[in-house]
Write a protein that holds these residues in place. Structure first.
Motif, PDB file in Angstrom:
ATOM      1  N   ALA A   1       1.857   3.457   1.436  1.00 55.16           N
ATOM      2  CA  ALA A   1       2.838   2.534   2.037  1.00 55.16           C
ATOM      3  C   ALA A   1       2.466   2.250   3.482  1.00 55.16           C
ATOM      4  O   ALA A   1       1.868   3.084   4.160  1.00 55.16           O
ATOM      5  N   PHE A   2       2.871   1.084   3.910  1.00 57.76           N
ATOM      6  CA  PHE A   2       2.577   0.603   5.257  1.00 57.76           C
ATOM      7  C   PHE A   2       3.888   0.098   5.855  1.00 57.76           C
ATOM      8  O   PHE A   2       4.468  -0.871   5.360  1.00 57.76           O
ATOM      9  N   PHE A   3       4.374   0.819   6.932  1.00 51.65           N
ATOM     10  CA  PHE A   3       5.694   0.455   7.459  1.00 51.65           C
ATOM     11  C   PHE A   3       5.667   0.237   8.961  1.00 51.65           C
ATOM     12  O   PHE A   3       5.133   1.055   9.699  1.00 51.65           O
TER      13      PHE A   3
ATOM     14  N   THR B   1       5.480  -1.950   1.125  1.00 49.72           N
ATOM     15  CA  THR B   1       5.801  -2.402   2.493  1.00 49.72           C
ATOM     16  C   THR B   1       7.296  -2.668   2.583  1.00 49.72           C
ATOM     17  O   THR B   1       8.020  -2.610   1.574  1.00 49.72           O
ATOM     18  N   ARG B   2       7.729  -2.981   3.807  1.00 49.98           N
ATOM     19  CA  ARG B   2       9.151  -3.335   3.996  1.00 49.98           C
ATOM     20  C   ARG B   2       9.493  -4.540   3.137  1.00 49.98           C
ATOM     21  O   ARG B   2      10.547  -4.583   2.516  1.00 49.98           O
ATOM     22  N   HIS B   3       8.536  -5.466   3.091  1.00 49.56           N
ATOM     23  CA  HIS B   3       8.762  -6.681   2.325  1.00 49.56           C
ATOM     24  C   HIS B   3       8.920  -6.366   0.838  1.00 49.56           C
ATOM     25  O   HIS B   3       9.840  -6.869   0.182  1.00 49.56           O
TER      26      HIS B   3
ATOM     27  N   LYS C   1      -2.790  -4.667   5.952  1.00 53.16           N
ATOM     28  CA  LYS C   1      -2.234  -3.761   4.941  1.00 53.16           C
ATOM     29  C   LYS C   1      -3.233  -3.464   3.825  1.00 53.16           C
ATOM     30  O   LYS C   1      -3.216  -2.392   3.223  1.00 53.16           O
TER      31      LYS C   1
ATOM     32  N   PRO D   1       2.324  -3.481  13.971  1.00 52.73           N
ATOM     33  CA  PRO D   1       1.836  -3.834  12.634  1.00 52.73           C
ATOM     34  C   PRO D   1       0.823  -4.983  12.654  1.00 52.73           C
ATOM     35  O   PRO D   1      -0.013  -5.072  11.764  1.00 52.73           O
TER      36      PRO D   1
ATOM     37  N   LYS E   1      -4.461   0.116   2.500  1.00 50.42           N
ATOM     38  CA  LYS E   1      -4.405   0.485   1.074  1.00 50.42           C
ATOM     39  C   LYS E   1      -5.756   1.064   0.646  1.00 50.42           C
ATOM     40  O   LYS E   1      -5.827   2.106  -0.020  1.00 50.42           O
TER      41      LYS E   1
END
Lengths: 326, 794
Positions: B609-611, B641-643, B599, B594, B603
């Motif tokens: 989504a970015f994982f 995202t995960r966050h 990100k 990552p 986008k």
């Protein structure tokens, strides 16, 4: 463990005691008697099973002479003795026994006799003669009473002692002049030997010669029921002889070794007593007691006895009185 | 033991034949005695009868008088044991003790023939008629009448009454038998006593001694005899004395060993304290230093310091753990936890290392895995982390797969297994058997190459044992290894955990179809399996062609795509897909690196989504729901995202967290540690009041009020425990709220926590502490209390 040891010992001893017990076959009672006709009813009771009916086991022991009966009684061979008062007194003095008359068989009423050669006509002629007597028994009393009739003493005659059967032989071979005898010997002598006759008999001294049945005082005390049963069996035998005389006489004469007719004659010389007739004899003047005292006196006078007995110690009426009580 | 024969005493076995022989002997003795006595009776009776016959024979010869003979016979007949005496001439009885029988003829033929025989042969005939109790002697006799020259030929019959004699013979036989039985009984009894005294009783003594020995008492068998039994007892006594002296030695050795262990533990505790305090300084300062403005070179130096320090700390922790396990001082906690979360958190820790080595991590979870358990999540994490560390350490390329499975047991327990499969160097076959040994790695050279103490596996295995499980290993050298940890745990039937995604419950994803496109097929399969559990239609593609074909033919809502597909970048694939089709599925970008991507760029490229990889099982459904939500609400102005997912998970309570506003009292005597802790707390945003010892801490407490107190345990003058007690009593007198006191100590040994709690403290933080540790405790104690207070005031 000690307890177990003790238990073992106790059990062992009990076992021993059991096995050492005397067998109970001693219930048998023995009656000693001789061939005197009066006693035949005791024998008849045995032969007819009257003792067994009364629940008794009785043995009859037969002796040849009165002396032998007394001897058998004193030795303990028999418990009950059929005899005369003479034997009773002799036993009482000479041994530690305490014999007691508890029952009567008969009065001699001519059966006891003094037989002599025919040439001796009366009693006074007996002086200096050889006379046979059963030693230590009734014979001496009988002879003394006979001599007394003629005012003689025993020292005046030559007395020899022998048994009844020996008397017969001695009369035959002429070694004696006279004999104090009783049936069956007297019957045989008078029948078989020609020059013999009776010079004296008990019909002349009635009530003085009594035939009695006696036993030890202790034995009487311990076995009253058995003795009562003997009395009841006796009565049965006497009754039987009255109702069935032929059979009874045949049985009784057989043992006497004489004929039934002769036995019938002999019986006329004695008075057989049933128990009901006996008790009155002890009442009032008490003839039995008087007889005991008389015999005692005569025997002392003739040096056969030394002791004067209290007659009351020598008889008991307790058995007779209660013989038929439940 | 079931087939053991019932007890049968020798005593009985011995006494029985004894008794039987005794009884037989007694019976034989009785019979013999009876026969003997009977023989004596017969002889005696015969002698008496013979004597009588001799006397009778002589009588008439001497007297010549048959009248004397009859008198004699009557006297003989009057004897008690003579039944009858008769003399026979011809067939007639001529003399008899029974007068009435004289003159009778004998009719008994048997008797006549006997008489004839006696007369002919001139000998005696003696016969016993036992049933009639009669003994009969028939003998010739001479009867001489006076004046006769010739004797009459006569026969004498003497009948003896033997009833009394016979009874007495039987009785004597009885007596003898009784005495014999009694004597035998006594003999048996005393023999028995002797046997008991000399054999059974001593055997009983020995037995008692042995029983006592089994129960743990050393008792001697007291038999002072020099015989066979005495020897046995003596031998046993020697044995026991030997045992007891050895036992005493053993006990001494045990005490010594225990003392040694205790000293070792103490030493370790002290050492850990001594090392942790400077370590706290080094790491704390390094951490703080890293946050300052540094040149790239300086930053790299600081990072080296940090990593070396942490490595050293791991080492110390490993050694401590092992010694704690060996001293039995580790306790397994029983607290509710989420297994899936624990696994994901652990993978999270190891992920950076994976990324460094370009190794992918895949998590496979079965459907319906019970995740709410009661157990020690820390130890589960420790075991898994060890296995993962090893896997990553020994894998140069490829991937690490984590397979979870569970087996339901009775009583609400499960036995779950976590397999960690790598594509690493593998373990040589001859080394597999002892890789769990302490300080024993597969190869000494591996230590040099890969580092590590070699304690990890040993510790992990022991922890698994403590949790009712084990670790197994399969490995092929050059292909890879598979370590599987089995652990038993209770299922939490009443999980308190809230549904963290409850705000997404309105978004139904059951009709969603997903295409997973990663060039590593194993990732596709793993994710697809997870999706299918939730009724999500799932397709996979591991190259460009299959990807576009699926996209063309199927109605795809969401695409999860890796960095590259058939060498083409995901960005370009997306462009191509959008270009050639009217369909517009949402694209999720997954990457193992990552850091290399921005990100915002992604986008802009059109990704929703970015994982970072690995995508955790717990994230998949919220991800789909979030995508659906964004599409539905048309709020496509940010990238998921995960966050962002984590932020959404937070409950309103989480929003109110304000650790930075906490007012904290820090009592610590060591100036370095005090400084570092102070810096860390201030960095979080706390207002910190410092105290250098317990007395100062009490004073500070009296002067002001605090949300939290961090208290060092070992301080000069007044230590942490005493200070805590004083504060607690002050609280009591002031009736004020209970201030959470958290121990801040370098004592890492088990039991320290208990001592702290006993003194009145609420929690425990071990040195060296990281900012994260402080934040965690503040969150736990301050936020909860704060929230409670807020709720009350509302």
């Amino acid at each position: 463990m000690k307890k177990i040891t003790a238990l073992l010992v106790v059990v062992g001893l009990a076992f021993l005691a059991y096995s050492n017990q005397t067998p109970s076959s001693q219930n048998k009672i023995r009656i000693g008697l001789n061939a005197w006709p009066g006693y035949e009813f005791l024998y008849l009771a045995k032969e007819k099973g009257f003792y067994a009916e009364e629940g008794l086991d009785i043995d009859i022991v037969e002796y040849i002479s009165l002396e032998d009966i007394r001897f058998g009684y004193e030795r303990g061979q028999v418990e009950i003795m059929a005899s005369t008062l003479t034997e009773l007194l002799l036993s009482a003095e000479r041994t530690d026994k305490e014999p007691q008359l508890f029952f009567l068989a008969d009065f001699s009423n001519g059966a006891d006799v003094v037989v002599t050669r025919s040439n001796i006509q009366d009693i006074s002629m007996l002086a200096g003669k050889v006379i046979a007597v059963e030693p230590d028994s009734l014979g001496l009393f009988m002879l003394a009473r006979t001599l007394k009739e003629a005012g003689l003493e025993l020292e005046d005659v030559d007395v020899v002692g022998m048994s009844q059967s020996k008397m017969y032989e001695s009369m035959v071979d002429n070694s004696i002049d006279a004999a104090v005898s009783y049936p069956p010997t007297s019957v045989n002598i008078l029948r078989d030997i020609s020059d013999t006759h009776t010079i004296f008999d008990t019909s002349r001294i009635p009530g003085e010669v009594i035939d009695i049945v006696s036993a030890d005082k202790a034995f009487i005390k311990q076995n009253p029921d058995a003795l009562k049963a003997v009395i009841r069996a006796w009565d049965k035998a006497v009754n039987f002889s009255i109702q069935n005389p032929e059979e009874a006489f045949s049985i009784m004469s057989k043992r006497e070794q004489i004929s039934p007719e002769e036995f019938k004659d002999v019986l006329s010389g004695i008075r057989v007593l049933k128990s009901e007739a006996q008790l009155p004899l002890f009442d009032g003047e008490n003839r039995i007691k008087a007889s005991i005292e008389l015999v005692n006196q005569v025997m002392i006078q003739n040096n056969f006895l030394s002791k004067e007995f209290d007659a009351n110690d020598l008889y008991t009426t307790s058995i007779l009185e209660t013989a038929y009580e439940e | 033991m079931k087939n053991k024969k019932p007890f049968k005493s020798i005593q009985l076995t011995l006494m029985l034949p004894f008794a039987v022989v005794g009884i037989i002997f007694a019976i034989i003795t009785g019979l013999f005695a009876h026969n003997f006595m009977f023989h004596i009776l017969q002889e005696r009776t015969k002698n008496q009868a013979t004597a009588i016959s001799t006397a009778i024979d002589q009588l008439t010869l001497i007297t010549g008088s048959t009248s004397q003979l009859s008198r004699f016979i009557s006297m003989i007949g009057s004897e008690r044991n003579v039944k009858k005496v008769s003399i026979i001439q011809g067939n007639n009885i001529v003399f008899s003790s029974r007068n009435s029988e004289v003159g009778d003829a004998i009719n008994d033929q048997h008797m006549l023939s006997e008489i004839e025989l006696v007369n002919k042969q001139g000998v005696d005939f003696f016969e016993l008629h036992t049933e009639e109790n009669i003994a009969e002697l028939i003998t010739p006799v001479r009867v001489r009448e006076s004046n006769h020259l010739q004797d009459k030929r006569s026969t004498l019959i003497v009948e003896m009454d033997i009833k009394k004699e016979r009874l007495s013979a039987i009785q004597q036989a009885w007596t003898i038998t009784t005495i014999m039985i009694f004597a035998l009984g006594l003999l048996m009894f005393f023999t028995y006593r002797l046997i008991v005294k000399y054999i059974f009783s001593p055997i009983g003594h020995i037995q008692t001694a042995i029983t006592a020995r089994q129960e743990g008492n050393y008792t001697l068998a007291h038999i002072e005899r020099m015989d066979e039994i005495g020897n046995v007892a003596e031998t046993y006594n020697h044995l026991i004395q030997d045992f007891s002296s050895k036992g005493a030695e053993l006990e001494k050795a045990l005490i010594k060993a225990e003392e040694g262990t205790r000293l070792k533990s103490e030493f370790l505790a002290n050492m850990s304290h001594e090392i942790r305090t400077p370590m706290n300084g080094i790491l704390g300062v390094a951490h703080l230093l890293n946050d300052t403005k540094l040149s790239a070179k300086q930053k790299s130096f600081v990072e080296t310091i940090e990593k070396s320090g942490e490595a050293l700390l791991y080492l110390i922790n490993d050694i401590l753990d092992l010694s704690k396990i060996e001293a039995g001082k580790i306790e397994i906690e029983h607290a509710p936890f989420n297994l899936l979360k624990t696994i994901e958190d652990t993978v999270d820790i190891i992920t950076p290392k994976c990324r460094d080595k370009n190794i992918q991590t895949i998590i496979n979870v079965p459907p319906n895995l019970p995740t709410s358990l009661i157990g020690d999540s820390g130890r589960v994490r420790q075991v898994l982390l060890n296995l993962l560390s090893n896997a990553v350490k020994f894998t140069h390329e490829g991937y690490v797969t984590i397979n979870v499975d569970a087996l339901t047991l009775e009583n609400g327990h499960i036995r779950f297994e976590i397999s960690v499969i790598d594509t690493g160097i593998g373990i040589p076959e001859n080394k597999i058997s002892h890789i769990f040994n302490k300080f024993d790695q597969a190869d000494a050279s591996t230590t040099r190459e890969f580092g590590g103490t070699g304690l990890g596996l040993s510790i992990s295995q022991k922890l698994c044992h403590m949790m009712g499980g084990d670790i197994s290993v399969e490995s092929t050298e050059g292909v890879g290894s598979a370590f599987t940890a089995y652990i038993e745990m209770q299922v939490d039937g009443d999980p308190k955990e809230e549904d963290r995604y409850s705000h997404l419950k309105d978004y139904d994803i059951s009709e969603t179809s997903v295409l997973i496109a990663d060039n590593l097929e194993i990732i596709n399969i793993g994710l697809c399996t997870l999706f299918k559990q939730h009724n999500v239609t799932c397709y996979t593609a591991h190259d460009k062609d299959s990807f576009f074909k699926t996209l063309e033919t199927k109605d795809i809502d969401v695409v999860l795509i890796g960095e590259r597909l058939s060498g083409i970048r995901a960005k370009d694939i997306l462009l191509q897909a959008r270009k050639g089709s009217e369909k517009s599925p949402n694209f999720v970008f997954m990457t193992n690196t990552p850091a290399e991507y921005d990100k915002n760029d992604m986008k802009a490229a059109g990704f929703i989504a970015f994982f970072p990889k690995p995508i955790y099982p717990s994230e998949l459904i919220p991800l789909l729901k979030d995508i659906k939500k964004q599409r539905t609400e048309k709020t496509g102005n940010f990238i998921i995202t995960r966050h962002s997912l984590k932020e959404r998970r937070k409950t309103p309570r989480d929003e109110n967290k304000a650790p930075h506003k906490a007012k904290v009292l820090l009592a610590e005597d060591n100036p370095v540690n005090r400084g570092i802790a102070n810096a860390m707390l201030e960095k979080i945003g706390c207002t910190v009041k410092l105290a250098t010892n317990g007395a100062e801490a009490i004073q500070a407490y009296e002067e002001g009020s605090f949300d939290l107190i961090f208290m060092d345990c070992q301080m000069p003058e007044v230590d942490g425990f005493e200070a805590t007690k004083s504060i607690r009593s002050l609280e009591g007198s002031k009736a004020s709220n209970r201030t959470p006191i958290i121990a801040f100590t370098a004592n890492a040994m088990s039991g320290d926590k208990d001592i702290c709690l006993e003194a009145g403290m609420d929690d425990y933080i071990s040195k060296p502490a990281k900012p994260k540790d402080f934040e965690e405790k503040i969150n736990k104690w301050f936020t909860a209390a704060h929230y409670e207070a807020m709720r009350k005031s509302e």
